[in-house]
Design a protein around this motif. Structure first.
Motif, PDB file in Angstrom:
ATOM      1  N   ARG A   1       0.841  -1.198   0.000  1.00 40.55           N
ATOM      2  CA  ARG A   1       0.000   0.000   0.000  1.00 40.55           C
ATOM      3  C   ARG A   1       0.876   1.248   0.000  1.00 40.55           C
ATOM      4  O   ARG A   1       1.860   1.331   0.729  1.00 40.55           O
ATOM      5  N   GLY A   2       0.510   2.223  -0.834  1.00 38.21           N
ATOM      6  CA  GLY A   2       1.334   3.411  -1.001  1.00 38.21           C
ATOM      7  C   GLY A   2       0.897   4.609  -0.185  1.00 38.21           C
ATOM      8  O   GLY A   2       1.602   5.608  -0.125  1.00 38.21           O
ATOM      9  N   ARG A   3      -0.256   4.529   0.426  1.00 38.93           N
ATOM     10  CA  ARG A   3      -0.743   5.670   1.204  1.00 38.93           C
ATOM     11  C   ARG A   3      -0.921   5.251   2.660  1.00 38.93           C
ATOM     12  O   ARG A   3      -1.235   4.105   2.953  1.00 38.93           O
ATOM     13  N   GLY A   4      -0.729   6.200   3.547  1.00 36.63           N
ATOM     14  CA  GLY A   4      -0.903   5.920   4.971  1.00 36.63           C
ATOM     15  C   GLY A   4       0.179   5.009   5.511  1.00 36.63           C
ATOM     16  O   GLY A   4      -0.100   4.111   6.303  1.00 36.63           O
ATOM     17  N   VAL A   5       1.424   5.236   5.090  1.00 32.64           N
ATOM     18  CA  VAL A   5       2.535   4.381   5.507  1.00 32.64           C
ATOM     19  C   VAL A   5       3.346   5.096   6.583  1.00 32.64           C
ATOM     20  O   VAL A   5       3.750   6.241   6.409  1.00 32.64           O
ATOM     21  N   TYR A   6       3.565   4.420   7.700  1.00 30.76           N
ATOM     22  CA  TYR A   6       4.434   4.940   8.750  1.00 30.76           C
ATOM     23  C   TYR A   6       5.862   4.554   8.386  1.00 30.76           C
ATOM     24  O   TYR A   6       6.227   3.376   8.423  1.00 30.76           O
ATOM     25  N   ALA A   7       6.670   5.540   8.038  1.00 22.69           N
ATOM     26  CA  ALA A   7       8.028   5.279   7.555  1.00 22.69           C
ATOM     27  C   ALA A   7       8.886   4.601   8.617  1.00 22.69           C
ATOM     28  O   ALA A   7       9.734   3.767   8.297  1.00 22.69           O
ATOM     29  N   LYS A   8       8.668   4.949   9.872  1.00 16.95           N
ATOM     30  CA  LYS A   8       9.469   4.375  10.955  1.00 16.95           C
ATOM     31  C   LYS A   8       9.307   2.859  11.034  1.00 16.95           C
ATOM     32  O   LYS A   8      10.252   2.133  11.338  1.00 16.95           O
ATOM     33  N   TYR A   9       8.112   2.382  10.751  1.00 19.91           N
ATOM     34  CA  TYR A   9       7.825   0.955  10.848  1.00 19.91           C
ATOM     35  C   TYR A   9       7.760   0.268   9.489  1.00 19.91           C
ATOM     36  O   TYR A   9       7.814  -0.951   9.411  1.00 19.91           O
TER      37      TYR A   9
END
Length: 89
Positions: A57-65
């Motif tokens: 999924r490309g939207r709503g991604v937590y970069a830290k995790y």
């Protein structure tokens, strides 16, 4: 789940960014914008999309995790993310 072609395209972009990173930095430092323009478009870091490592999924991604919000919530509620708990006040 994202289409496999979209995920593959993003992986290709990541490889191109890594390949041209040094050359791009040198050209930027020298101010040679004509040579920069001749590099492949996908070698620019701004064209890479943060994607969920599980679903793509490309939207709503937590970069830290590296997880999208759906998977983050699922794993947090299951207790599989250390140090993460549901807020209550």
């Amino acid at each position: 789940m994202a289409k496999k072609s979209v995920i593959a395209r993003n992986e290709k972009r990541i490889k191109l960014v890594a390949k041209y990173a040094v050359l791009r930095a040198e050209l930027l430092k020298a101010g040679d914008y004509e040579a920069l323009r001749k590099l492949p478009r996908d070698s620019s870091a701004t064209r890479v999309r943060n994607r969920c490592v599980l679903t793509g999924r490309g939207r709503g991604v937590y970069a830290k995790y590296g997880l999208c919000r759906h998977m983050f919530r699922k794993f947090a509620l299951e207790g599989k993310l250390p140090g993460v708990k549901k807020a209550s006040w």
